[in-house]
Design a protein around this motif. Structure first.
Motif, PDB file in Angstrom:
ATOM      1  N   ASP A  85       0.780  -1.230   0.000  1.00  0.00           N
ATOM      2  CA  ASP A  85       0.000   0.000   0.000  1.00  0.00           C
ATOM      3  C   ASP A  85       0.809   1.275   0.000  1.00  0.00           C
ATOM      4  N   GLU A  86       2.066   1.139   0.378  1.00  0.00           N
ATOM      5  CA  GLU A  86       2.833   2.356   0.674  1.00  0.00           C
ATOM      6  C   GLU A  86       4.223   2.315   0.074  1.00  0.00           C
ATOM      7  N   VAL A  87       4.768   3.511  -0.062  1.00  0.00           N
ATOM      8  CA  VAL A  87       6.158   3.611  -0.481  1.00  0.00           C
ATOM      9  C   VAL A  87       6.843   4.608   0.456  1.00  0.00           C
ATOM     10  N   ILE A  88       8.088   4.293   0.792  1.00  0.00           N
ATOM     11  CA  ILE A  88       8.865   5.243   1.596  1.00  0.00           C
ATOM     12  C   ILE A  88      10.008   5.746   0.714  1.00  0.00           C
ATOM     13  N   LEU A  89      10.046   7.064   0.532  1.00  0.00           N
ATOM     14  CA  LEU A  89      11.075   7.679  -0.305  1.00  0.00           C
ATOM     15  C   LEU A  89      11.944   8.562   0.570  1.00  0.00           C
ATOM     16  N   GLU A  90      13.221   8.626   0.211  1.00  0.00           N
ATOM     17  CA  GLU A  90      14.117   9.549   0.918  1.00  0.00           C
ATOM     18  C   GLU A  90      14.626  10.570  -0.089  1.00  0.00           C
ATOM     19  N   THR A  91      14.507  11.845   0.269  1.00  0.00           N
ATOM     20  CA  THR A  91      15.027  12.889  -0.629  1.00  0.00           C
ATOM     21  C   THR A  91      16.175  13.598   0.051  1.00  0.00           C
ATOM     22  N   GLY A 111       0.083  11.769  -2.287  1.00  0.00           N
ATOM     23  CA  GLY A 111       0.291  12.499  -1.031  1.00  0.00           C
ATOM     24  C   GLY A 111       0.872  13.890  -1.204  1.00  0.00           C
ATOM     25  N   THR A 112       1.716  14.072  -2.233  1.00  0.00           N
ATOM     26  CA  THR A 112       2.364  15.394  -2.374  1.00  0.00           C
ATOM     27  C   THR A 112       1.616  16.319  -3.337  1.00  0.00           C
ATOM     28  N   GLU A 113       0.697  15.751  -4.152  1.00  0.00           N
ATOM     29  CA  GLU A 113       0.169  16.492  -5.305  1.00  0.00           C
ATOM     30  C   GLU A 113      -0.484  17.840  -4.963  1.00  0.00           C
ATOM     31  N   ASN A 114      -1.126  17.936  -3.788  1.00  0.00           N
ATOM     32  CA  ASN A 114      -1.755  19.216  -3.422  1.00  0.00           C
ATOM     33  C   ASN A 114      -0.705  20.289  -3.112  1.00  0.00           C
ATOM     34  N   LEU A 115       0.523  19.841  -2.909  1.00  0.00           N
ATOM     35  CA  LEU A 115       1.587  20.789  -2.555  1.00  0.00           C
ATOM     36  C   LEU A 115       2.413  21.160  -3.794  1.00  0.00           C
ATOM     37  N   SER A 116       1.825  20.969  -4.972  1.00  0.00           N
ATOM     38  CA  SER A 116       2.490  21.312  -6.233  1.00  0.00           C
ATOM     39  C   SER A 116       2.849  22.787  -6.268  1.00  0.00           C
ATOM     40  N   LEU A 117       3.993  23.044  -6.900  1.00  0.00           N
ATOM     41  CA  LEU A 117       4.435  24.410  -7.240  1.00  0.00           C
ATOM     42  C   LEU A 117       4.809  25.290  -6.040  1.00  0.00           C
ATOM     43  N   LEU A 188       4.321   7.672   1.375  1.00  0.00           N
ATOM     44  CA  LEU A 188       3.291   8.010   0.394  1.00  0.00           C
ATOM     45  C   LEU A 188       2.461   6.783   0.079  1.00  0.00           C
ATOM     46  N   SER A 189       1.261   7.031  -0.421  1.00  0.00           N
ATOM     47  CA  SER A 189       0.343   5.912  -0.654  1.00  0.00           C
ATOM     48  C   SER A 189       0.405   5.435  -2.107  1.00  0.00           C
ATOM     49  N   LEU A 190       0.292   4.130  -2.275  1.00  0.00           N
ATOM     50  CA  LEU A 190       0.215   3.577  -3.636  1.00  0.00           C
ATOM     51  C   LEU A 190      -1.251   3.455  -4.065  1.00  0.00           C
ATOM     52  N   GLN A 191      -2.139   3.647  -3.103  1.00  0.00           N
ATOM     53  CA  GLN A 191      -3.577   3.589  -3.392  1.00  0.00           C
ATOM     54  C   GLN A 191      -4.055   4.979  -3.810  1.00  0.00           C
ATOM     55  N   PRO A 192      -4.889   5.028  -4.861  1.00  0.00           N
ATOM     56  CA  PRO A 192      -5.386   6.346  -5.278  1.00  0.00           C
ATOM     57  C   PRO A 192      -6.207   7.014  -4.172  1.00  0.00           C
ATOM     58  N   ARG A 193      -5.579   7.935  -3.487  1.00  0.00           N
ATOM     59  CA  ARG A 193      -6.263   8.649  -2.409  1.00  0.00           C
ATOM     60  C   ARG A 193      -6.047  10.133  -2.650  1.00  0.00           C
ATOM     61  N   LEU A 194      -7.099  10.800  -3.138  1.00  0.00           N
ATOM     62  CA  LEU A 194      -6.936  12.213  -3.475  1.00  0.00           C
ATOM     63  C   LEU A 194      -7.651  13.076  -2.453  1.00  0.00           C
ATOM     64  N   ASN A 195      -7.087  14.247  -2.178  1.00  0.00           N
ATOM     65  CA  ASN A 195      -7.732  15.177  -1.254  1.00  0.00           C
ATOM     66  C   ASN A 195      -8.278  16.348  -2.064  1.00  0.00           C
ATOM     67  N   LEU A 196      -9.593  16.300  -2.271  1.00  0.00           N
ATOM     68  CA  LEU A 196     -10.234  17.381  -3.036  1.00  0.00           C
ATOM     69  C   LEU A 196     -11.170  18.167  -2.130  1.00  0.00           C
ATOM     70  N   SER A 197     -10.789  18.279  -0.847  1.00  0.00           N
ATOM     71  CA  SER A 197     -11.677  18.933   0.113  1.00  0.00           C
ATOM     72  C   SER A 197     -11.733  20.451  -0.097  1.00  0.00           C
ATOM     73  N   TYR A 198     -10.699  21.002  -0.709  1.00  0.00           N
ATOM     74  CA  TYR A 198     -10.621  22.457  -0.850  1.00  0.00           C
ATOM     75  C   TYR A 198     -11.538  22.938  -1.976  1.00  0.00           C
ATOM     76  N   PRO A 199     -12.486  23.855  -1.681  1.00  0.00           N
ATOM     77  CA  PRO A 199     -13.492  24.248  -2.677  1.00  0.00           C
ATOM     78  C   PRO A 199     -12.895  24.627  -4.036  1.00  0.00           C
ATOM     79  N   GLN A 200     -11.763  25.346  -4.015  1.00  0.00           N
ATOM     80  CA  GLN A 200     -11.172  25.771  -5.302  1.00  0.00           C
ATOM     81  C   GLN A 200     -10.735  24.578  -6.145  1.00  0.00           C
TER      82      GLN A 200
END
Ligand code: EPU
Length: 339
Positions: A85-91, A111-117, A188-200
């Motif tokens: 279910d998960e991946v652990i990455l080191e940067t 997990g990181t996608e909402n923090l783009s840019l 991070l998750s390997l399962q499609p888990r998206l956070n679309l809670s933000y109205p925008q």
């Protein structure tokens, strides 16, 4: 010829996104942990005041830096573990944050996608506990590792030990000032888990029947590009102030006077009021004083329109703070590091 580890009188213009002209008395670029040990051996880390920078995207320099600036360029992303279910990455802590997000999105690590840019580095993401569109770095950080530049000791902190709060962590406290973060581990998750809670984000993805991770990244990028100035073009350091948290009593008083005020309830009877709203109410949206202004689409962001000095930007921010305090009796705490 190889560059010396420590250089003198280096312009910091390229190292702060506000685009303020200042110099560092001493400056070193750090590529590896070995560079840090070598630096400690010179005695310089004990002798001088230290400032660790990544992209310089959250700093306002009001004067030259009298000390040693350490520019973090520790690169690399590696896989530590992959389970069902998960991946652990080191940067490496100097990895540019958005290229890390791009890497995760490309590999479908959720997990990181909402923090783009978000400008900055992976190390700074941990220090600052960056957050946007319903997600913060603390939600996905597993641990943080670094080296104490006074003792040479290598140390790791679990997520809990990092004491993450709203735009806050242990690494912002004076005791950790000589701690150089070298790497950060993310779960991070390997399962499609998206956070679309933000109205925008809901609005931006409405036209897609089953939004995937790339749709979310692109939606976040569109929202950010439409609201926030690009630091490559207009000097800025993102939100200049934090959104203030007020008590229930204060929130009730404010609401009685301003029934249209937006707010967000937090645990412990605390209420977050958007600083952008408070600033706009005081007439500061898009307002310019000399070379400083608030961004016309998001007044929480102060921009350098030309050759503003750090002191001019600081004075401008204080004028905003004063107006907001006089009208609402709410203190806006700066979010950027003011030096
Ligand atoms: N608002 C106004 N006028 C404006 C803009 C906003 O009144 O011109 C009010 C609205 O009520 C709006 C609310 O402020 O609903 C919140 O605005 P927005 O969604 O733009 O977010 P923010 O609270 O101003 C925070 C972060 C941003 C992050 C966004 C999105 C802080 C200090 N800032 O801003 O982070 O991108 O949420 O999640 O928490 C940064 O830290 O540098 C940064 C840009």
């Amino acid at each position: 010829m190889e560059q010396p580890l420590i250089r003198k009188n280096i312009s910091l213009l390229r190292y702060n996104t506000f685009g303020v002209v200042v110099t560092a008395e001493y400056f070193a670029t750090i590529h590896t942990s070995d560079d840090l040990y070598a630096l400690k051996e010179t005695g310089a880390t004990a002798e001088h005041a230290l400032l660790i920078i990544g992209k310089g995207s959250n700093i306002l320099f009001t004067e030259d830096f009298h000390g040693l600036v350490l520019h973090n360029r520790i690169e690399g992303i590696r896989m530590i573990e992959k389970t069902g279910d998960e991946v652990i990455l080191e940067t490496g802590s100097g990895v540019e944050w958005d290229s890390f997000v791009g890497y995760c999105v490309e590999h479908r690590y959720y997990g990181t996608e909402n923090l783009s840019l978000i400008p900055g580095t992976a190390g700074a993401a941990a220090v600052q506990n960056i957050g946007a569109y319903g997600v913060e770095a603390a939600d996905i950080i597993l641990s943080v590792t670094g080296i104490d530049l006074h003792t040479g000791e290598k140390k790791s902190f679990t997520n809990k030990a990092c004491r993450f709060g709203y735009r806050h962590s242990l690494f912002k406290t004076p005791a950790l000032r000589s701690f150089f973060i070298t790497s950060v581990r993310f779960r991070l998750s390997l399962q499609p888990r998206l956070n679309l809670s933000y109205p925008q984000l809901v609005r931006e993805t409405e036209h897609v029947s089953h939004p995937d991770i790339l749709d979310v990244r692109e939606a976040v990028m569109r929202v950010r590009r439409s609201k926030l100035p690009d630091p490559e073009q207009t000097g800025n350091a993102g939100s200049f102030f934090k959104n203030p948290l007020v008590s229930k009593e204060k929130w009730e008083t404010l609401l009685a006077d301003y029934p249209d005020m937006p707010w967000h309830a937090l645990p412990g009877d605390r209420f977050k009021i958007p600083a952008a709203w408070l600033i706009e109410q005081c007439g500061w949206k898009g307002k310019q004083t000399g070379p400083c202004a608030t961004w016309h689409r998001q007044p929480l962001v102060i921009v350098n329109l030309g050759h503003a000095t750090g002191k001019e930007i600081l004075d401008f921010s204080r004028a905003i703070q004063k107006s907001v305090y006089e009208r609402f009796a709410v203190f806006l705490e700066p979010e950027v590091l003011i030096l």
